[in-house]
Scaffold this motif. Structure first.
Motif, short mmCIF file in Angstrom:
data_model
loop_
_atom_site.label_atom_id
_atom_site.label_comp_id
_atom_site.label_asym_id
_atom_site.label_seq_id
_atom_site.Cartn_x
_atom_site.Cartn_y
_atom_site.Cartn_z
N ASP A 165 -2.60 6.15 0.88
CA ASP A 165 -1.31 7.21 1.15
C ASP A 165 -0.76 7.73 2.80
OD1 ASP A 165 0.03 6.18 -1.58
OD2 ASP A 165 -1.93 8.06 -2.00
N ILE A 167 0.49 10.63 4.46
CA ILE A 167 1.28 11.43 3.86
C ILE A 167 1.07 12.62 5.65
CG2 ILE A 167 0.97 14.31 2.97
CD1 ILE A 167 1.03 11.27 1.25
N PRO A 173 4.49 10.14 0.93
CA PRO A 173 4.70 8.49 0.58
C PRO A 173 5.16 7.77 1.20
CG PRO A 173 3.81 8.73 -0.94
CD PRO A 173 4.04 10.73 -0.32
N SER A 196 7.25 3.43 -1.98
CA SER A 196 5.81 4.12 -1.65
C SER A 196 4.84 3.72 -0.76
CB SER A 196 4.97 5.23 -2.43
OG SER A 196 5.03 6.58 -1.93
N GLY A 198 1.08 4.16 -0.54
CA GLY A 198 0.18 3.95 -0.34
C GLY A 198 -0.76 2.14 -1.02
N GLY A 592 2.36 9.59 -4.69
CA GLY A 592 0.74 9.68 -4.22
C GLY A 592 -0.05 8.57 -5.60
#
Length: 797
Positions: A165, A167, A173, A196, A198, A592
């Motif tokens: 991820d 961040i 993310p 997202s 990840g 996440g």
């Protein structure tokens, strides 16, 4: 075994005495605004006195170059001195490199311009870091994975889990965008979390990467739909002389890469990778067994000096199964097997980038298509003879066009353009859920959805140098829209201005500044969510683009050419963030974990903020040891249902990264990386609701107590990674052997506790007599982190 060891040592000894040291570099220098060659340009290997001069066509040649990672510095009258991207020189192939140069109005007697490996663009003088191929190839613990290498940059948090991820500066993310040679790609990782960024392993094959520009702020106007970061990856061109073959065995996969000429004007790149993680995970008893494959290609044709076409593509096929054959699973294994669904997905992006050069400008046309197919399902107790509690299928399809014109006229740099997009999203979703409302209710979400959208964007940015290039000002404007709703179709609602300034106080000391307003479209899973009656409930809730206002300022000090120190302060304010109707939690805190993100009813009522500062230093100790050190203090907060600011799930507070490397004689290299990440906030379990039999059976996982959202915090995480490289360069091929050890001292982070049911002697869940019926549940310690050694072999010929 003894004979094999003796044979290996003998092979290494023969290789040691047979090494050759003759690399070749060919290249071309040209005016960046019109692609015209620059004759009589001086080119030197950066940091040495070894030089060459370009001919009438701008071509130059270096022979007898010592293999390794090098940069070139080019200087010419009337042009800024420039340092090239890093290239890796071997004996296996001739290295080709193009060096674009920018005209300058500075008179030679006014200032002496020194070459610097640290580039700064007018549009983004702050919050932009460039990674060379050496930074990626030899990053300790990175295992040649761009996603993992980026996690060591200032402002970027990393995790101990099997996740990549991004961040960035306290943002979620889902707030990042990725580009490959100017074409947007939807995913950076295998087994991506839909909606997202990840996933456990990166898709990009670094064998083809030339350099990476990472923007954690100050996004240029020609890049949109992001609020935390932009990742620009640039690939090499294929070898013009002959076919080059490169094979490697890494931490998790086997790869084969080819590049070479197709004709006098056309070159190609192609790579394919296949993982063997499923075998390793099965041997060590992990409860999930992932298998991934990916491909990557690029074909570039230079028709003439004014026209060139690049066709490129990237894709992945990911398959995931549960290791249900584990005998007597541990509590940690049971926890994962209980809730984790089976997930299969594939994705690709394919496109063409055409460039046409004019007298004082050039046009860029980008046409592309990308698609993600995602499937997930879960059976009761992982028994395929029992009904499914989850059955999810969806597709995201985007067909894109973007036009850009870049020109330099009378000292002004102008970038302007527009783009359009036709997108489709469809899904069939069945899921048993237990709604944690005042009256707990077991429900089934069962709907099909299909939406198509037309999207557009317009942008322009103007930059100008003043006071003999001591002051740089840049102003940009962008707007995005789509026909999802009347609110989103209005371009004035997504008007995105930005402004940057850079002031050279002295030749070594700089002040940099940026402010801007950025917008991002909510995830397709949120846009296409329907209730069981088939209504687009989020459209009815007047879903909006998410907005974020950025303010960044800092100082930069260059002690010498290859040394840089910076300090930057940043502030981000979020508005219109989607908030879950079910649990009143902003989606900024989600995304996440594995699965699907954003497929629920929301309202655009969330607000938040992230702020802090970064200190960054890159230098050499005693001119021998490369050191990169960064410290980030970051706070990330969002308002709860009481309108109070509370820590978000990404509120790590303290981030420290220290990377050190040293080259030794005979092509040995030793590197070490130490990371420290402050603990993450987390929410305790609602033990009463989680123990209800109907609630537990719906998802085989506990329910959080949102009245205590993020009131607890995990322990801090720190880890030491080390890597040793040894390269052999022979007459027509090269061999690279490396040992990479992650988490050398076996640190284990105390995470949020897991929740499982207690079982009897026969492995059956213990049920407490009701009403209502409940399971006997307990919390178990959740520790992450283990020593992970890797032996890698890379052969190129």
């Amino acid at each position: 075994m003894k004979k094999c060891l003796i044979s290996l040592l003998l092979l290494l000894f023969v290789a040691h005495i047979a090494e050759a040291q003759n690399g070749t570099i060919k290249g071309r220098v040209f005016n960046e605004k019109n692609n015209e060659p620059l004759p009589f340009t001086n080119i030197v290997i950066f940091g040495t006195n070894i030089g060459s001069t370009s001919d009438l066509d701008g071509n130059f040649l270096f022979t007898g170059v010592t293999p390794g990672f090098i940069k070139l510095a080019a200087s010419s009258v009337g042009f800024e001195t420039v340092v090239s991207a890093e290239v890796q020189v071997t004996n296996a192939k001739t290295v080709f490199i193009d060096i674009p140069m920018r005209e300058t109005t500075i008179q030679l007697e006014q200032v002496v311009v020194k070459a610097s490996p640290f580039r700064k663009t007018e549009e983004s003088p702050v919050s932009m870091r460039t990674l060379g191929i050496g930074d990626i190839e030899r990053n300790p613990g990175g295992n040649r994975d761009i996603s993992k290498v980026i996690q060591a940059l200032p402002g970027v948090a990393s995790t101990v889990a099997f996740r990549n991820d991004l961040i960035v500066r306290g943002g979620g993310p889902s707030e990042n965008r990725f580009y490959l040679d100017g074409m947007e790609i939807p995913n950076l990782n295998h087994f991506a979390t839909q909606g997202s960024s990840g996933g456990p392993v990166g898709i990009i094959n670094v064998d083809f990467i030339r350099e990476v520009d990472f923007y954690s702020g100050a996004f240029p106007a020609n890049r949109g739909n992001a609020m935390s970061s932009i990742l620009e990856m640039k690939q090499i061109d294929g070898n013009k002389d002959r076919l080059v073959i490169k094979g490697s065995v890494g931490a998790s996969d086997l790869s084969l890469a080819l590049n070479g000429p197709l004709s006098e004007r056309t070159t190609f790149l192609f790579s394919a990778r296949r993982s063997y993680l499923q075998f390793l995970f099965g041997v060590i008893g992990l409860p999930f067994l992932p298998t991934y494959n990916d491909f990557q290609f690029k074909v570039k044709t230079r028709f003439d000096q004014k026209n060139e076409l690049t066709v490129l593509g990237i894709g992945a096929i990911d398959q995931f199964s549960l290791n249900t054959g584990i005998k007597d699973p541990t509590e940690d294994q049971r926890y994962i097997l209980n809730y984790l669904p089976v997930n299969n997905q594939w994705n690709y992006a394919i496109g063409a980038v055409y460039k046409h050069f004019r007298a004082k400008s050039f046009d860029t046309w980008v046409f592309s298509r990308n698609m993600l197919n995602n499937e997930a399902f879960k059976h009761e107790n992982n028994d395929e003879n029992l009904p499914k509690t989850l059955d999810y299928v969806s597709q995201e399809i985007e067909n894109k066009f973007r036009y850009e014109n870049s020109s330099r006229i009378n000292g002004y740099k102008l970038i302007a353009g527009a783009g359009g997009e036709y997108a489709k999203f469809n899904t069939n979703t069945f899921q048993q859920v237990f709604i944690p409302l005042a009256e707990d209710t077991l429900r089934s979400i069962d709907y099909g959805s299909e939406i198509d959208m037309f999207k557009y964007h317009l942008f322009a940015q103007v930059s100008r140098n003043f006071s003999n290039d001591r002051l740089i000002l840049s102003m940009g404007l962008r707007t995005d829209g789509n026909n999802y709703s009347s609110n989103m179709s209005n371009p004035l609602n997504q008007l995105s201005p930005r402004f940057s300034a850079a002031w050279a106080i002295t030749d070594k000391f700089f002040f940099n500044f940026n402010t801007g307003r950025y917008f991002q479209q909510p995830a397709y899973t949120t846009l296409g969510y329907r209730n069981n009656a088939g209504e687009l409930v989020n459209k009815n809730n007047n879903l909006k683009y998410i907005a974020s206002n950025h303010l960044v300022a800092g100082f930069e000090y260059r002690r010498r050419e290859a040394s840089k120190m910076t300090i930057e302060g940043f502030y981000k304010h979020y508005a219109n963030y989607p908030v879950s109707v079910t649990d009143s939690i902003s989606l900024a805190n989600k995304g996440g974990d594995f699965g699907v993100f954003g497929n629920e009813e929301v309202t655009s009522t969330g607000t938040g903020r992230a702020y802090g500062f970064e200190v960054y230093m890159r230098d050499k100790i005693m001119d021998q040891i490369d050191v990169i050190l960064s410290y980030t203090f970051v706070r990330s907060e969002f308002k709860d249902f009481k309108d109070d600011f509370i820590p978000s799930s990404w509120d790590n507070r303290h981030l420290i990264n220290l990377t050190m490397s040293k080259e030794f004689k005979r092509n040995w290299n030793l590197g070490a990386k130490w990371r420290f990440v402050g603990g993450n906030p987390y929410t305790p379990w609602d033990l009463d609701r989680s123990s209800l039999r109907d609630a537990w059976d719906a998802r085989r996982q506990g329910y959080l107590d949102y009245n205590q959202f993020n009131t607890l915090r995990t322990g801090s995480f720190h880890q030491l990674d080390m890597r040793i490289d040894k390269q052999y360069f022979f007459n027509k091929w090269s061999l690279n052997l490396y040992v990479d050890v992650q988490n050398l001292y076996n640190f284990k982070q105390a995470g949020a506790p897991n929740l499982i049911t207690e079982t009897d002697d026969f492995g059956n869940d213990i049920i407490l007599v009701g009403p209502p019926e409940r399971y006997k549940i307990k919390q178990v310690v959740n520790e992450s982190g283990t020593v992970l050694p890797t032996i890698g072999i890379i052969v190129e010929f």
